[in-house]
Motif scaffolding. Structure first.
Motif, short mmCIF file in Angstrom:
data_model
loop_
_atom_site.label_atom_id
_atom_site.label_comp_id
_atom_site.label_asym_id
_atom_site.label_seq_id
_atom_site.Cartn_x
_atom_site.Cartn_y
_atom_site.Cartn_z
N LEU A 76 0.80 -1.27 -0.48
CA LEU A 76 0.00 -0.23 0.14
C LEU A 76 1.03 1.30 0.25
CD1 LEU A 76 -2.15 -1.07 2.69
CD2 LEU A 76 -2.76 -0.73 -0.35
N ASN A 95 2.68 4.81 -0.59
CA ASN A 95 2.10 6.45 -1.24
C ASN A 95 1.81 7.08 -2.48
OD1 ASN A 95 1.55 6.49 1.74
ND2 ASN A 95 2.91 7.54 2.37
N GLN A 141 2.17 4.63 -5.19
CA GLN A 141 1.44 3.12 -6.44
C GLN A 141 1.23 2.29 -4.87
OE1 GLN A 141 4.03 2.27 -9.66
NE2 GLN A 141 5.13 0.72 -8.72
N CYS A 142 0.06 1.63 -5.87
CA CYS A 142 -0.80 0.08 -4.80
C CYS A 142 0.35 -0.88 -5.44
CB CYS A 142 -1.51 0.29 -4.67
SG CYS A 142 -1.99 1.25 -2.71
N THR A 183 -0.01 -2.47 -11.09
CA THR A 183 -0.43 -1.36 -9.97
C THR A 183 -1.33 -0.41 -10.14
OG1 THR A 183 1.58 -0.04 -11.76
CG2 THR A 183 2.63 -1.30 -10.04
N ARG A 215 -2.13 4.28 -9.54
CA ARG A 215 -1.86 5.36 -8.71
C ARG A 215 -2.57 5.00 -7.01
NH1 ARG A 215 -0.03 9.13 -6.06
NH2 ARG A 215 0.31 11.17 -7.68
N SER A 216 -1.77 5.89 -6.50
CA SER A 216 -2.65 5.27 -4.97
C SER A 216 -4.00 7.04 -4.90
CB SER A 216 -1.26 5.60 -3.77
OG SER A 216 -0.87 4.65 -3.68
N VAL A 264 -3.80 8.89 -0.95
CA VAL A 264 -3.79 7.01 0.24
C VAL A 264 -2.54 8.20 1.27
CG1 VAL A 264 -2.04 5.12 0.68
CG2 VAL A 264 -3.95 5.05 -1.32
N ASP A 265 -2.33 8.80 0.88
CA ASP A 265 -0.72 8.76 2.28
C ASP A 265 -1.66 10.44 2.63
OD1 ASP A 265 -1.30 11.29 0.12
OD2 ASP A 265 0.91 11.67 0.28
N LYS A 280 -4.35 4.14 6.25
CA LYS A 280 -4.57 2.75 5.67
C LYS A 280 -5.16 1.97 5.01
CE LYS A 280 0.34 4.04 3.30
NZ LYS A 280 1.60 3.44 2.47
N PHE A 316 -8.05 -0.48 -1.89
CA PHE A 316 -7.21 -0.72 -3.60
C PHE A 316 -6.64 -2.21 -3.62
CE2 PHE A 316 -6.91 3.84 -2.56
CZ PHE A 316 -6.22 4.36 -3.91
#
Length: 330
Positions: free
Chosen positions: A28, A30, A32-33, A43, A45-46, A89-90, A94, A101
């Motif tokens: 997980l 910040n 990309q996941c 992958t 993008r987060s 995400v950041d 999470k 995600f």
């Protein structure tokens, strides 16, 4: 003619093959996941946004899927930036976004059951919450297709350890520097891969470099002419990732002048690690650099017998963790 009765000697029959439950590793990150099942990493993008009931979704794609989960809809990936008030995400807890995600990245393998491995820098703090949210039947809709799998078990580990597993058996200690988008991690591992010292610096990964560039007048000036008064670090992160080194499609960029920032940012992280963990350096036989931020240090890291950069650095931890936990490494 004699008729034989009783048991007949036949060749022993092989035992039924033991069913192997696939393992999926989830990072997980910040920026990309990533989900990895041992084949090709997936992958995303987060970035995400939760759509309101009845809100029309924008066009979907594999890189920006529309997820329906527990009666709620989410548009995930770079397309989220085309809605107002999208989230990253950041800026989220999470465990609260892990289901979304995982639904966006889960490999669509032909199985009814999987084991899930989740990587997190503060794994002990989030382990129970992640297990409660993800263990058991997991069903969702991705881009209009319904999927369901039983998650038999959930294990949560330190996100930096995977890259260590890609090393040949270290003779001594390993000093690891994992530079991510939002954080950087410093770890000192012994020969068994146990952490004997370390720290996590939040908002000090590539994000810190992006913030520094966002405050430079050489970027702010041209953007101000376009009425962009507060450049977003997240847009600068995208400019790093796509190699354009420009702020979106504005034409304003930092390619011609950011080298000094880059050098100071990277050296500050390395000096922090070498200074704080100086008492261990006499026994260190590997200096390991990993994480997506290492891509921005191209030319600043000189690999030799001691300094190692697994390829690709942004996927090294999730691939290494999967190989080890699945029994395919050592």
């Amino acid at each position: 003619m004699t008729t034989r009765t009783g048991p007949v000697n036949t060749a022993p029959q092989p035992l039924p093959a033991k069913k192997t439950v696939p393992l999926v590793a989830l990072d997980l990150g910040n920026f990309q996941c990533t989900a990895f099942d041992g084949t090709e990493p997936t992958t995303i993008r987060s970035l995400f946004i939760e759509l309101k009931p009845g809100q029309t979704a924008l066009k979907t794609s594999p890189s920006s899927p529309l997820i329906s989960l527990d009666g709620r809809r989410y548009h995930v990936g770079p397309k989220a930036t085309e809605y107002s008030k999208y989230r990253a995400v950041d800026s989220s807890d999470k465990p609260d976004v892990a289901e979304v995600f995982f639904a966006a990245t889960m490999p669509l393998i032909d199985c009814d059951e999987i084991d899930l491995l989740i990587m997190h820098h503060s794994y002990a703090q989030v382990e129970q919450a992640l297990k409660e949210r993800l263990t058991g039947l997991f069903s969702f809709t991705r881009n209009g297709k319904v999927h369901a799998v039983n998650i038999r078990s959930v294990a949560v580990i330190d996100e930096a350890i995977g890259a260590w597993h890609l090393l040949k058996r270290p003779k001594g200690l390993t000093l690891g520097i994992d530079i991510g988008a939002g954080t950087y991690l410093i770890r000192v591992w012994n020969r068994e891969g146990e952490v004997i010292a370390g720290e996590t610096a939040d908002k000090d990964g590539v994000y810190r470099l992006a913030v520094a560039l966002a405050q430079d007048a050489r970027l702010k000036g041209p953007l101000r002419d376009l009425r962009i008064t507060s450049p977003l670090p997240s847009v600068i992160l995208d400019g790093f990732a796509n190699g354009a080194h420009q702020y979106g499609l504005t034409g304003g960029g930092w390619r011609d002048w950011w080298q000094e920032y880059r050098r100071d940012w990277f050296n500050a992280i390395v000096n922090e690690a070498l200074s704080k963990y100086q008492p261990y350096l006499g026994d260190v036989t590997n200096l390991l650099f990993t994480g997506g931020g290492v891509l921005l240090a191209d030319g600043l890291i000189k690999e030799d017998g001691m300094v190692v950069v697994p390829k690709p650095p942004q996927l090294a931890s999730v691939i290494g963790a999967h190989r080890f936990m699945a029994g395919g490494d050592r």
